[in-house]
Write a protein that holds these residues in place. Sequence first.
Motif, PDB file in Angstrom:
ATOM      1  N   TYR A 136       0.353   7.313   1.509  1.00  0.00           N
ATOM      2  CA  TYR A 136      -0.849   8.106   1.725  1.00  0.00           C
ATOM      3  C   TYR A 136      -1.882   7.618   0.723  1.00  0.00           C
ATOM      4  CZ  TYR A 136      -3.946  12.013   2.592  1.00  0.00           C
ATOM      5  OH  TYR A 136      -5.035  12.765   2.927  1.00  0.00           O
ATOM      6  N   GLN A 168      -4.040   9.907  -1.923  1.00  0.00           N
ATOM      7  CA  GLN A 168      -3.382  10.723  -2.946  1.00  0.00           C
ATOM      8  C   GLN A 168      -3.158   9.846  -4.183  1.00  0.00           C
ATOM      9  OE1 GLN A 168       0.365  12.273  -1.729  1.00  0.00           O
ATOM     10  NE2 GLN A 168       0.688  13.404  -3.615  1.00  0.00           N
ATOM     11  N   ASN A 169      -3.669  10.304  -5.317  1.00  0.00           N
ATOM     12  CA  ASN A 169      -3.458   9.569  -6.566  1.00  0.00           C
ATOM     13  C   ASN A 169      -2.070   9.878  -7.110  1.00  0.00           C
ATOM     14  OD1 ASN A 169      -6.056   8.596  -6.461  1.00  0.00           O
ATOM     15  ND2 ASN A 169      -6.882  10.304  -7.649  1.00  0.00           N
ATOM     16  N   LYS A 170      -1.469   8.879  -7.723  1.00  0.00           N
ATOM     17  CA  LYS A 170      -0.166   9.114  -8.350  1.00  0.00           C
ATOM     18  C   LYS A 170      -0.395   9.812  -9.685  1.00  0.00           C
ATOM     19  CE  LYS A 170       2.279   5.348  -6.220  1.00  0.00           C
ATOM     20  NZ  LYS A 170       3.106   4.176  -6.384  1.00  0.00           N
ATOM     21  N   VAL A 171       0.301  10.899  -9.877  1.00  0.00           N
ATOM     22  CA  VAL A 171       0.122  11.691 -11.099  1.00  0.00           C
ATOM     23  C   VAL A 171       1.326  11.571 -11.972  1.00  0.00           C
ATOM     24  CG1 VAL A 171      -0.320  14.003 -11.997  1.00  0.00           C
ATOM     25  CG2 VAL A 171      -1.322  13.282  -9.850  1.00  0.00           C
ATOM     26  N   GLN A 202       0.849  -1.191   0.000  1.00  0.00           N
ATOM     27  CA  GLN A 202       0.000   0.000   0.000  1.00  0.00           C
ATOM     28  C   GLN A 202       0.881   1.236   0.000  1.00  0.00           C
ATOM     29  OE1 GLN A 202      -2.697   0.035   3.264  1.00  0.00           O
ATOM     30  NE2 GLN A 202      -3.722   1.893   2.621  1.00  0.00           N
ATOM     31  N   GLN A 203       0.477   2.249  -0.779  1.00  0.00           N
ATOM     32  CA  GLN A 203       1.252   3.493  -0.788  1.00  0.00           C
ATOM     33  C   GLN A 203       1.105   4.211   0.549  1.00  0.00           C
ATOM     34  OE1 GLN A 203      -0.246   5.591  -4.142  1.00  0.00           O
ATOM     35  NE2 GLN A 203      -2.096   6.275  -3.118  1.00  0.00           N
TER      36      GLN A 203
END
Length: 69
Positions: free
Chosen positions: A63, A66-69, A60-61
């Motif tokens: 945070y 928050q989407n990775k952009v 799991q990331q």
Amino acid sequence: MKLTKQHQLYESDHTLFIKALKAKNPAIEQGQQEGRARLWDKAPLSLDEQQRQLASAVKQQAYVYQNKV
């Protein structure tokens, strides 16, 4: 600390409610035990099964919102 006889006989409203509920429906305790067994009392996993679960876990990331952009 020794309590007086008056305090030893005291039962709270909550205790009286639970006792009355159990007197009305004696199957409540059996249902509680079955629910606990279903949710919490699990058989232990073998070492191979533990390793398989750890290997198949998705990281799991930090945070999660928050989407990775």
